[in-house]
Design a protein around this motif. Structure first.
Motif, PDB file in Angstrom:
ATOM      1  N   GLN A   1      93.424  64.222  34.377  1.00  0.00           N
ATOM      2  CA  GLN A   1      93.148  65.099  33.253  1.00  0.00           C
ATOM      3  C   GLN A   1      92.547  64.290  32.112  1.00  0.00           C
ATOM      4  OE1 GLN A   1      97.320  67.399  33.619  1.00  0.00           O
ATOM      5  NE2 GLN A   1      95.933  68.313  32.093  1.00  0.00           N
ATOM      6  N   SER A   2      91.662  64.942  31.364  1.00  0.00           N
ATOM      7  CA  SER A   2      91.091  64.297  30.185  1.00  0.00           C
ATOM      8  C   SER A   2      90.863  65.326  29.091  1.00  0.00           C
ATOM      9  CB  SER A   2      89.758  63.609  30.542  1.00  0.00           C
ATOM     10  OG  SER A   2      88.799  64.567  30.974  1.00  0.00           O
ATOM     11  N   PRO A   3      90.959  64.924  27.822  1.00  0.00           N
ATOM     12  CA  PRO A   3      91.416  63.605  27.387  1.00  0.00           C
ATOM     13  C   PRO A   3      92.937  63.495  27.489  1.00  0.00           C
ATOM     14  CG  PRO A   3      91.030  64.991  25.488  1.00  0.00           C
ATOM     15  CD  PRO A   3      90.652  65.812  26.687  1.00  0.00           C
ATOM     16  N   THR A   4      93.472  62.330  27.155  1.00  0.00           N
ATOM     17  CA  THR A   4      94.915  62.136  27.184  1.00  0.00           C
ATOM     18  C   THR A   4      95.564  62.773  25.971  1.00  0.00           C
ATOM     19  OG1 THR A   4      94.596  60.044  28.327  1.00  0.00           O
ATOM     20  CG2 THR A   4      96.737  60.419  27.330  1.00  0.00           C
ATOM     21  N   HIS A   5      94.960  62.533  24.836  1.00  0.00           N
ATOM     22  CA  HIS A   5      95.454  63.084  23.578  1.00  0.00           C
ATOM     23  C   HIS A   5      94.294  63.706  22.810  1.00  0.00           C
ATOM     24  CE1 HIS A   5      98.466  59.912  24.463  1.00  0.00           C
ATOM     25  NE2 HIS A   5      99.314  60.759  23.937  1.00  0.00           N
ATOM     26  N   LEU A   6      94.635  64.689  21.987  1.00  0.00           N
ATOM     27  CA  LEU A   6      93.609  65.388  21.221  1.00  0.00           C
ATOM     28  C   LEU A   6      94.245  65.920  19.947  1.00  0.00           C
ATOM     29  CD1 LEU A   6      90.640  65.961  21.907  1.00  0.00           C
ATOM     30  CD2 LEU A   6      91.379  68.093  22.958  1.00  0.00           C
TER      31      LEU A   6
ATOM     32  N   LEU B   1      89.707  71.276  27.685  1.00  0.00           N
ATOM     33  CA  LEU B   1      90.472  70.297  28.451  1.00  0.00           C
ATOM     34  C   LEU B   1      89.958  70.298  29.885  1.00  0.00           C
ATOM     35  CD1 LEU B   1      94.056  71.306  27.214  1.00  0.00           C
ATOM     36  CD2 LEU B   1      92.367  69.843  26.091  1.00  0.00           C
TER      37      LEU B   1
ATOM     38  N   CYS C   1      90.162  68.897  34.128  1.00  0.00           N
ATOM     39  CA  CYS C   1      91.089  68.565  35.214  1.00  0.00           C
ATOM     40  C   CYS C   1      90.306  68.361  36.503  1.00  0.00           C
ATOM     41  CB  CYS C   1      92.090  69.709  35.388  1.00  0.00           C
ATOM     42  SG  CYS C   1      93.115  69.588  36.866  1.00  0.00           S
TER      43      CYS C   1
ATOM     44  N   THR D   1      97.460  66.708  29.004  1.00  0.00           N
ATOM     45  CA  THR D   1      96.734  66.436  27.762  1.00  0.00           C
ATOM     46  C   THR D   1      97.620  66.886  26.618  1.00  0.00           C
ATOM     47  OG1 THR D   1      94.516  66.699  28.706  1.00  0.00           O
ATOM     48  CG2 THR D   1      94.753  67.034  26.326  1.00  0.00           C
ATOM     49  N   ARG D   2      97.915  65.956  25.716  1.00  0.00           N
ATOM     50  CA  ARG D   2      98.739  66.287  24.543  1.00  0.00           C
ATOM     51  C   ARG D   2      97.824  66.798  23.439  1.00  0.00           C
ATOM     52  NH1 ARG D   2     103.624  67.674  23.550  1.00  0.00           N
ATOM     53  NH2 ARG D   2     104.405  65.972  24.861  1.00  0.00           N
ATOM     54  N   LEU D   3      97.948  68.072  23.079  1.00  0.00           N
ATOM     55  CA  LEU D   3      97.143  68.688  22.024  1.00  0.00           C
ATOM     56  C   LEU D   3      97.997  68.869  20.779  1.00  0.00           C
ATOM     57  CD1 LEU D   3      94.625  70.167  20.927  1.00  0.00           C
ATOM     58  CD2 LEU D   3      95.574  72.269  21.936  1.00  0.00           C
TER      59      LEU D   3
END
Lengths: 114, 115
Positions: free
Chosen positions: A6-11, A21, A23, A109-111
């Motif tokens: 998955q990308s990005p990791t953080h947003l 996001l 995948c 992905t942490r949003l």
């Protein structure tokens, strides 16, 4: 073999913005599902896609949309972001649709919506 | 509506102290019950799938069992590295009679194993 990526990791986004996001499923898997996990809760189902078609939808507003590409990768789009959209977004892949195949999850992905 | 409830919400054990986690469910048509382990900030890691009442599966210090209304995850002689959140999820049929892939999760049990 690589697992689900998955990308990005953080947003980090602000209210009202839009986010996409991405995948990539496990090689050979044709089904991708998206889940939202708010801190302290279990994941909640958003969508499932199989062979580029939406096969299932959870109880989320129309601001959430997704699509699947010919290579079986997928994108989740969220428009008009709200503070409550802050969460870990998880993608899971499985071999088929309509079966009891195990779903394997990516790292998420942490949003964060400010 | 399908419901999954896990208990306890949090469990603290000493290393070597065996215990069980519970997952009770109310569903219309169970197609499978899944256990996952989740470390902080990471995605769930698959552990077991159970399909019918009476079924049992084991992996290292973990053993999962299934009845018609609940599942148990037994942890034997746990180690600190077993500390994580354990998630239970059910796969059920939709109105059309197919299980299109919607997993319904419980809220998880946070397990902490002290050395």
């Amino acid at each position: 073999d690589a697992g689900v990526t998955q990308s990005p990791t953080h947003l980090i986004k602000t209210r009202g913005q839009q986010v996409t996001l991405r995948c990539s499923p496990i090689s050979g898997h044709k089904s991708v599902s998206w889940y939202q996990q708010v801190l302290g809760q279990g994941p909640q189902f958003i969508f499932q896609y199989y062979e580029k078609e939406e096969r299932g939808r959870g109880n989320f507003p129309d601001r959430f949309s997704a699509r699947q590409f010919p290579n079986y990768s997928s994108e989740l789009n969220v428009n008009a972001l709200l503070l409550g959209d802050s969460a870990l977004y998880l993608c899971a892949s499985s071999s088929h649709w309509g079966s009891t195949d195990t779903q394997y999850f990516g790292p998420g992905t942490r949003l964060t919506v400010l | 509506e399908d419901q999954v409830t896990q208990s306890p919400e949090a469990l603290r054990l000493q290393e070597g102290e065996s215990s069980s986690l519970n997952c009770s469910y109310t569903v219309s048509g169970l197609r499978g019950l899944f256990w996952y382990r989740q470390d902080p900030g990471k995605g769930p890691e698959f552990l077991f799938t159970l399909y019918s009442a009476g079924e049992e599966k084991e992996k290292e210090r973990l053993k999962a069992t299934l009845t018609k209304k609940e599942s148990f995850l037994h942890i034997t002689a746990p180690k600190p590295e077993d500390s994580a959140t354990y998630l239970c999820a059910v796969l059920t049929t939709n109105a059309g009679g197919t299980s299109y892939g919607k997993l319904t999760f419980g809220q998880g049990t946070i397990l902490t194993v002290h050395p």
